[in-house]
Design a protein around this motif. Structure first.
Motif, short mmCIF file in Angstrom:
data_model
loop_
_atom_site.label_atom_id
_atom_site.label_comp_id
_atom_site.label_asym_id
_atom_site.label_seq_id
_atom_site.Cartn_x
_atom_site.Cartn_y
_atom_site.Cartn_z
N LYS A 179 8.13 -3.07 4.02
CA LYS A 179 7.24 -1.90 4.20
C LYS A 179 7.79 -1.10 5.36
O LYS A 179 8.01 -1.63 6.45
CB LYS A 179 5.82 -2.37 4.49
CG LYS A 179 4.88 -1.23 4.91
CD LYS A 179 3.43 -1.64 4.78
CE LYS A 179 2.56 -0.89 5.79
NZ LYS A 179 1.14 -1.20 5.61
N LYS A 181 7.57 2.19 7.90
CA LYS A 181 6.67 3.18 8.49
C LYS A 181 7.40 4.52 8.59
O LYS A 181 8.53 4.57 9.12
CB LYS A 181 6.26 2.73 9.89
CG LYS A 181 5.42 1.46 9.90
CD LYS A 181 3.97 1.76 9.57
CE LYS A 181 3.06 0.60 9.87
NZ LYS A 181 1.67 0.90 9.51
N ASP A 205 4.58 3.58 4.39
CA ASP A 205 3.29 3.93 5.00
C ASP A 205 3.49 5.14 5.91
O ASP A 205 4.23 5.07 6.88
CB ASP A 205 2.78 2.73 5.81
CG ASP A 205 1.36 2.94 6.30
OD1 ASP A 205 0.80 4.04 6.09
OD2 ASP A 205 0.80 1.99 6.90
N ASN A 207 0.90 6.64 7.44
CA ASN A 207 -0.13 6.60 8.51
C ASN A 207 -0.68 8.00 8.83
O ASN A 207 -0.77 8.38 10.00
CB ASN A 207 0.42 5.97 9.80
CG ASN A 207 0.53 4.46 9.70
OD1 ASN A 207 1.62 3.92 9.69
ND2 ASN A 207 -0.59 3.77 9.61
N GLU A 232 1.48 4.73 1.22
CA GLU A 232 0.18 4.51 1.86
C GLU A 232 -0.19 5.72 2.73
O GLU A 232 0.64 6.20 3.51
CB GLU A 232 0.32 3.28 2.76
CG GLU A 232 -0.88 2.38 2.82
CD GLU A 232 -0.58 1.18 3.70
OE1 GLU A 232 -1.20 1.09 4.76
OE2 GLU A 232 0.27 0.35 3.35
N ASP A 257 -5.53 3.85 3.33
CA ASP A 257 -5.72 2.90 4.44
C ASP A 257 -6.70 3.50 5.45
O ASP A 257 -7.88 3.14 5.46
CB ASP A 257 -4.37 2.55 5.09
CG ASP A 257 -4.51 1.53 6.21
OD1 ASP A 257 -5.66 1.12 6.50
OD2 ASP A 257 -3.50 1.12 6.79
N GLU A 258 -6.23 4.47 6.24
CA GLU A 258 -7.13 5.06 7.24
C GLU A 258 -8.36 5.70 6.59
O GLU A 258 -9.42 5.78 7.23
CB GLU A 258 -6.37 6.07 8.10
CG GLU A 258 -5.44 5.45 9.13
CD GLU A 258 -4.08 5.03 8.55
OE1 GLU A 258 -3.89 5.14 7.32
OE2 GLU A 258 -3.21 4.58 9.33
N ASN A 277 -6.23 -0.27 0.91
CA ASN A 277 -5.72 -1.31 1.81
C ASN A 277 -6.89 -1.83 2.64
O ASN A 277 -7.46 -1.09 3.46
CB ASN A 277 -4.63 -0.72 2.71
CG ASN A 277 -3.97 -1.77 3.59
OD1 ASN A 277 -4.40 -2.92 3.63
ND2 ASN A 277 -2.93 -1.38 4.31
N LYS A 279 -8.50 -4.33 5.43
CA LYS A 279 -8.13 -5.11 6.62
C LYS A 279 -9.39 -5.68 7.25
O LYS A 279 -10.39 -4.97 7.39
CB LYS A 279 -7.43 -4.24 7.65
CG LYS A 279 -6.09 -3.69 7.22
CD LYS A 279 -5.53 -2.74 8.27
CE LYS A 279 -4.21 -2.14 7.79
NZ LYS A 279 -3.81 -0.97 8.60
MG MG Z 1 -1.36 1.53 6.75
#
Ligand code: MG
Length: 363
Positions: A179, A181, A205, A207, A232, A257-258, A277, A279
């Protein structure tokens, strides 16, 4: 009584159960902040750091100790001190409650503690580790799962210079999927640096790093040509409509995700994202993460378990649910040099769950 006041009254009623029983004999609940040292300085679009502080908890009763951990997320304005304060604020409840009524107990914790998801996760994980040990079964068995069904986990490559990115990619030789970033100005050189070392499948990802939907479409289509399996969180969390626009113009799945912190976020993401995603640090623990996975699946969405930089406590807790999900990114414990526990391990990318009660941790 109209609908609104009836709903309000019903929600307030259980609070009347405020009279707590006396603390159980020998029951203790400890919290401490642990500084985890990163092997490589960890950079994403959000921050760059050489260490991370996480909250660790230990819940002891009947001679059994359950361990918990929560990694505060700066994105949600959390820090370790706030998480510790939140966990300490429900000490009396935890010491007097019946831990086998964990769902009721966590319901009460969620009612009393606003925000502080990492703090709540640290409580939930300790409680569930205790319950598994008390029942004498691993948590994956408690949830009715087969440890052989764990997915492969990716290994994450943080944002860095092309030279360090090449070095990190070589160090990840044992992992069949990486993965990467992205989300800063260096996306293409980063991917090219990884590709100069390996042909492995990649997951990327951003972000929330891209701010423009046309730019995101261009980048995602280029990433697809580079063998990227999914992307992502390409745009900021609140740009759900723009993400839906992107989704109709790219071929690879888009994972939230966020934009996806809790179960209640999921239904509104269905048109814009292919999956979520989950968590433990975002959701407030194992029980809420399980609910999130169930809701996402019921909506036909893909599911992923991720983690923050954290020790084997939190990562092993997430891994207990991993037989349920399509994708895993559970490598937070592999990024640190001073892990206080052993738990889940990784063999050629495959998550290997310990065959011991509860989380199955050892020192
Ligand atoms: Mg993420």
């Amino acid at each position: 009584m109209n609908r609104r006041s009836f709903v309000k009254a019903a929600a307030a009623a259980p609070v009347a159960a405020g009279a707590l029983a006396a603390p159980a004999a020998g029951a203790t609940f400890e919290t401490k902040i642990l500084r985890l040292n990163l092997l490589h300085t960890w950079t994403t679009t959000m921050s760059s750091s050489a260490y991370r502080d996480t909250l660790h908890t230990a819940y002891t009763r009947d001679g059994i100790t359950g361990h918990g951990e929560g990694a505060p997320i700066v994105r949600y304005h959390e820090d370790a001190q706030g998480a510790q304060k939140a966990a300490e604020s429900v000490r009396d409840l935890l010491l007097s409650a019946n831990p086998m009524q964990f769902s009721k107990v966590m319901g009460e914790v969620f009612k009393r503690v606003q925000g502080e998801w990492a703090g709540k996760a640290a409580i939930d994980i300790a409680l569930m580790d205790w319950v598994g040990q008390k029942l004498g079964i691993p948590l994956y068995s408690y949830f009715g799962l087969d440890p052989k069904d764990t997915p492969l986990t990716t290994f994450s490559i943080g944002i860095d210079t092309p030279e360090i990115t090449r070095q990190k990619t070589k160090e990840a030789a044992d992992f069949p999927i990486l993965k990467v970033k992205v989300g800063l100005a260096t996306d293409e050189p980063t991917i090219e640096a990884v590709r100069s070392v390996t042909k492995k499948p990649l997951r990327v990802d951003a972000n929330e790093g891209w701010k423009d939907k046309e730019e995101a479409v261009r980048k995602i289509n280029w990433l697809e040509s580079q063998g990227v399996q999914f992307i992502e969180q390409p745009l900021p969390a609140e740009m759900i409509e723009e993400t839906r626009w992107i989704r109709s113009r790219v071929h690879i799945p888009i994972i939230a995700d966020e934009a996806c912190q809790r179960a209640s976020d999921i239904p509104k993401l269905k048109e814009a994202f292919d999956g979520v995603n989950v968590k433990l640090d975002k959701s407030g623990g194992i029980l809420e993460a399980y609910r999130m996975i169930s809701i996402a699946k019921s909506l036909g969405m893909k599911t992923m378990l991720g983690c923050m930089v954290s020790s084997s406590v939190s990562v092993t807790a997430a891994a207990q649910l991993s037989p349920l999900v399509d994708f895993a990114d559970l490598d937070g414990n592999l990024l640190i040099g001073n892990d206080p526990f052993h738990g889940v391990t990784v063999e050629k990318g495959k998550l290997m769950l310990p065959n011991r009660p509860g989380l199955g941790l050892s020192k």
